[in-house]
Design a protein around this motif. Sequence first.
Motif, PDB file in Angstrom:
ATOM      1  N   LYS A   8       0.814  -1.215   0.000  1.00 16.51           N
ATOM      2  CA  LYS A   8       0.000   0.000   0.000  1.00 16.51           C
ATOM      3  C   LYS A   8       0.850   1.268   0.000  1.00 16.51           C
ATOM      4  N   SER A   9       2.038   1.187   0.586  1.00 19.21           N
ATOM      5  CA  SER A   9       2.888   2.371   0.678  1.00 19.21           C
ATOM      6  C   SER A   9       3.686   2.647  -0.596  1.00 19.21           C
ATOM      7  N   MET A  10       3.642   1.753  -1.553  1.00 15.26           N
ATOM      8  CA  MET A  10       4.410   1.928  -2.794  1.00 15.26           C
ATOM      9  C   MET A  10       3.651   2.856  -3.744  1.00 15.26           C
ATOM     10  N   ASN A  11       3.695   4.157  -3.436  1.00 11.12           N
ATOM     11  CA  ASN A  11       2.996   5.171  -4.220  1.00 11.12           C
ATOM     12  C   ASN A  11       3.956   5.877  -5.170  1.00 11.12           C
ATOM     13  N   PHE A  12       3.350   6.515  -6.195  1.00 10.89           N
ATOM     14  CA  PHE A  12       4.118   7.239  -7.199  1.00 10.89           C
ATOM     15  C   PHE A  12       3.507   8.611  -7.431  1.00 10.89           C
ATOM     16  N   ALA A  13       4.362   9.563  -7.756  1.00 11.79           N
ATOM     17  CA  ALA A  13       3.893  10.892  -8.148  1.00 11.79           C
ATOM     18  C   ALA A  13       3.826  10.914  -9.672  1.00 11.79           C
ATOM     19  N   ASP A  14       2.697  11.355 -10.207  1.00 10.13           N
ATOM     20  CA  ASP A  14       2.515  11.460 -11.654  1.00 10.13           C
ATOM     21  C   ASP A  14       3.009  12.839 -12.090  1.00 10.13           C
ATOM     22  N   ILE A  15       4.127  12.863 -12.787  1.00  8.02           N
ATOM     23  CA  ILE A  15       4.689  14.107 -13.298  1.00  8.02           C
ATOM     24  C   ILE A  15       4.044  14.354 -14.656  1.00  8.02           C
ATOM     25  N   GLU A  16       3.351  15.449 -14.787  1.00  6.65           N
ATOM     26  CA  GLU A  16       2.541  15.721 -15.971  1.00  6.65           C
ATOM     27  C   GLU A  16       3.267  15.430 -17.278  1.00  6.65           C
ATOM     28  N   GLU A  17       2.641  14.560 -18.085  1.00  2.89           N
ATOM     29  CA  GLU A  17       3.095  14.224 -19.434  1.00  2.89           C
ATOM     30  C   GLU A  17       4.521  13.703 -19.517  1.00  2.89           C
ATOM     31  N   GLN A  18       5.122  13.362 -18.393  1.00  2.00           N
ATOM     32  CA  GLN A  18       6.507  12.898 -18.435  1.00  2.00           C
ATOM     33  C   GLN A  18       6.664  11.486 -17.907  1.00  2.00           C
ATOM     34  N   GLY A  19       6.102  11.211 -16.756  1.00  2.00           N
ATOM     35  CA  GLY A  19       6.248   9.885 -16.182  1.00  2.00           C
ATOM     36  C   GLY A  19       5.924   9.856 -14.706  1.00  2.00           C
ATOM     37  N   PHE A  20       6.560   8.926 -13.999  1.00  2.00           N
ATOM     38  CA  PHE A  20       6.258   8.691 -12.595  1.00  2.00           C
ATOM     39  C   PHE A  20       7.534   8.667 -11.768  1.00  2.00           C
ATOM     40  N   MET A  21       7.429   9.190 -10.560  1.00  5.23           N
ATOM     41  CA  MET A  21       8.548   9.197  -9.629  1.00  5.23           C
ATOM     42  C   MET A  21       8.110   8.427  -8.379  1.00  5.23           C
ATOM     43  N   PRO A  22       8.892   7.426  -7.949  1.00  2.89           N
ATOM     44  CA  PRO A  22       8.506   6.669  -6.754  1.00  2.89           C
ATOM     45  C   PRO A  22       8.559   7.541  -5.500  1.00  2.89           C
ATOM     46  N   LEU A  23       7.559   7.376  -4.642  1.00  8.27           N
ATOM     47  CA  LEU A  23       7.494   8.134  -3.393  1.00  8.27           C
ATOM     48  C   LEU A  23       7.776   7.269  -2.172  1.00  8.27           C
ATOM     49  N   TYR A  24       8.000   5.990  -2.392  1.00  9.42           N
ATOM     50  CA  TYR A  24       8.222   5.096  -1.259  1.00  9.42           C
ATOM     51  C   TYR A  24       9.711   4.940  -0.981  1.00  9.42           C
ATOM     52  N   GLU A  25      10.005   4.542   0.246  1.00  9.08           N
ATOM     53  CA  GLU A  25      11.393   4.321   0.662  1.00  9.08           C
ATOM     54  C   GLU A  25      11.805   2.901   0.294  1.00  9.08           C
ATOM     55  N   ARG A  26      12.937   2.784  -0.329  1.00  9.63           N
ATOM     56  CA  ARG A  26      13.433   1.480  -0.743  1.00  9.63           C
ATOM     57  C   ARG A  26      13.883   0.691   0.491  1.00  9.63           C
ATOM     58  N   GLN A  27      13.448  -0.578   0.573  1.00 13.54           N
ATOM     59  CA  GLN A  27      13.774  -1.451   1.694  1.00 13.54           C
ATOM     60  C   GLN A  27      14.152  -2.822   1.146  1.00 13.54           C
ATOM     61  N   THR A  28      14.618  -3.689   1.996  1.00 11.07           N
ATOM     62  CA  THR A  28      14.960  -5.051   1.582  1.00 11.07           C
ATOM     63  C   THR A  28      13.738  -5.750   1.013  1.00 11.07           C
ATOM     64  N   ILE A  29      12.604  -5.581   1.651  1.00 11.04           N
ATOM     65  CA  ILE A  29      11.384  -6.249   1.199  1.00 11.04           C
ATOM     66  C   ILE A  29      10.930  -5.726  -0.163  1.00 11.04           C
ATOM     67  N   THR A  30      11.110  -4.436  -0.428  1.00 14.55           N
ATOM     68  CA  THR A  30      10.727  -3.920  -1.749  1.00 14.55           C
ATOM     69  C   THR A  30      11.657  -4.468  -2.822  1.00 14.55           C
ATOM     70  N   ASP A  31      12.934  -4.625  -2.500  1.00 14.04           N
ATOM     71  CA  ASP A  31      13.863  -5.240  -3.450  1.00 14.04           C
ATOM     72  C   ASP A  31      13.459  -6.681  -3.759  1.00 14.04           C
ATOM     73  N   GLU A  32      13.054  -7.413  -2.733  1.00 14.39           N
ATOM     74  CA  GLU A  32      12.602  -8.793  -2.930  1.00 14.39           C
ATOM     75  C   GLU A  32      11.312  -8.843  -3.748  1.00 14.39           C
ATOM     76  N   LEU A  33      10.418  -7.899  -3.527  1.00 14.50           N
ATOM     77  CA  LEU A  33       9.194  -7.835  -4.328  1.00 14.50           C
ATOM     78  C   LEU A  33       9.521  -7.592  -5.802  1.00 14.50           C
ATOM     79  N   HIS A  34      10.478  -6.717  -6.054  1.00 14.42           N
ATOM     80  CA  HIS A  34      10.887  -6.457  -7.430  1.00 14.42           C
ATOM     81  C   HIS A  34      11.449  -7.714  -8.089  1.00 14.42           C
TER      82      HIS A  34
END
Length: 78
Positions: A25-51
């Motif tokens: 639920k905490s893996m949110n992104f900011a939508d930069i108009e017409e360009q793309g997305f920037m991650p807003l979540y903090e990278r952790q061991t568990i997020t690396d494993e999810l990837h």
Amino acid sequence: LLHFRLLKRSLKSPCTTEQLLQILKSMNFADIEEQGFMPLYERQTITDELHEACGFRTDYQFLTKRKMKEIQKKSKRR
């Protein structure tokens, strides 16, 4: 529920269901108009494993809209 349990099983680090749900639920992104997305979540061991388990990464500095569409297509094929 089956997909969630399989995802949880594929992780190397033990975590509770509540912890995994909170991370997802905490893996949110900011939508930069017409360009793309920037991650807003903090990278952790568990997020690396999810990837690793999902076969794509979203923790880079900036994701173009094209790259995000590729990730969405790839996730739907699984």
